[in-house]
Design an enzyme around this catalytic site. Structure first.
Site, mmCIF file in Angstrom:
data_model
loop_
_atom_site.group_PDB
_atom_site.id
_atom_site.type_symbol
_atom_site.label_atom_id
_atom_site.label_comp_id
_atom_site.label_asym_id
_atom_site.label_seq_id
_atom_site.Cartn_x
_atom_site.Cartn_y
_atom_site.Cartn_z
ATOM 1 C CG ASP A 91 -2.318 1.720 1.272
ATOM 2 O OD1 ASP A 91 -2.497 0.861 0.393
ATOM 3 O OD2 ASP A 91 -1.192 1.975 1.745
ATOM 4 C CE LYS A 153 -0.010 2.547 5.245
ATOM 5 N NZ LYS A 153 -0.398 3.438 4.118
ATOM 6 C CE LYS A 182 2.321 1.082 2.864
ATOM 7 N NZ LYS A 182 1.562 1.815 1.810
#
Length: 229
Positions: A91, A153, A182
């Site tokens: 991430d 995300k 996400k």
């Protein structure tokens, strides 16, 4: 939605600067027991987790976290080391200064470089929505899509705000067909978790989903019923 369906979307997360190995092991054990999608942890723990848990656990680490303004070469090296140490998912945080300077080509190039570094592993791109205008969020949907990332995300959980349903709906409108979503940060109640799960996000980045489910009478009953069979 069942408890199992919810937890299958959860990146069980512990990213505090003071996270101890005992605490990391605890969330790893919880992730295994409850079949969460992954554990999301500081990169310094990836090799240690891999050594102890092997292939039984999906390891996600963060890169350029939480501010994102490291140089691209540093993020690339960090991502390469994360994969070497056993991470299956990375991430990354974008460089928000590039966004504010209107240099979206640079943002795209950096994401592309990180995707090349992780190869077949999963790359999630944190855009930190709390600092962005709607137009910037839309432009970043294009950057993430064009660069070939696997996920967009919402948040680090360390900014001034977390995921919102409005941002998830905006992403769904503007990301490419190959990009998943996400939601992370700001999920304080079980109702929050369920709202994002029901909105159709592919992952939930949270440290509290398991606790909230365990505290819910409805989900305790569901778990008790399932254990009878």
């Amino acid at each position: 939605m069942t408890r199992e369906e919810i937890l299958s979307k959860v990146d069980h997360t512990l990213l505090k600067a003071v996270s101890s190995w005992d605490q990391i092991q605890k969330i790893c054990d919880e992730a295994l027991e409850n079949k969460t999608a992954s554990v999301c942890v500081p990169p310094c723990y990836a090799a240690r987790i891999k050594e102890k848990y092997g292939e039984s656990l999906n390891i996600c680490v963060v890169v350029g976290f939480p501010l994102g303004y490291e140089i691209t070469e540093a993020k690339v090296l960090e991502a390469e080391c994360a994969v070497r140490d056993g991470a299956s998912e990375v991430d990354m945080v974008i460089n928000i200064t590039d966004v504010k300077n209107g240099d979206f080509d640079k943002v795209t190039s950096e994401i592309r470089a990180l995707k090349k570094a992780v190869g077949s592993k999963v790359l999630k791109v944190i855009i930190e929505t709390c600092y962005l205008t709607e137009e910037e969020k839309i432009r970043l949907c294009s950057c993430v899509t064009e660069a070939g990332a696997d996920f967009i995300k919402t948040s680090t959980g360390f900014g001034t705000g977390g995921a919102t349903l409005e941002d998830i709906r905006l992403f769904k409108k503007y990301i490419g067909p190959g990009v998943k979503i996400k939601a992370a940060g700001g999920m304080k109640t079980l109702e929050d978790v369920l709202a994002f799960a029901n909105e159709g996000v592919d992952r939930l980045g949270t440290s509290s989903a398991l606790r909230l489910l365990d505290e819910s009478e409805e989900y305790r009953k569901q778990q008790k019923f399932l254990h009878k069979y």
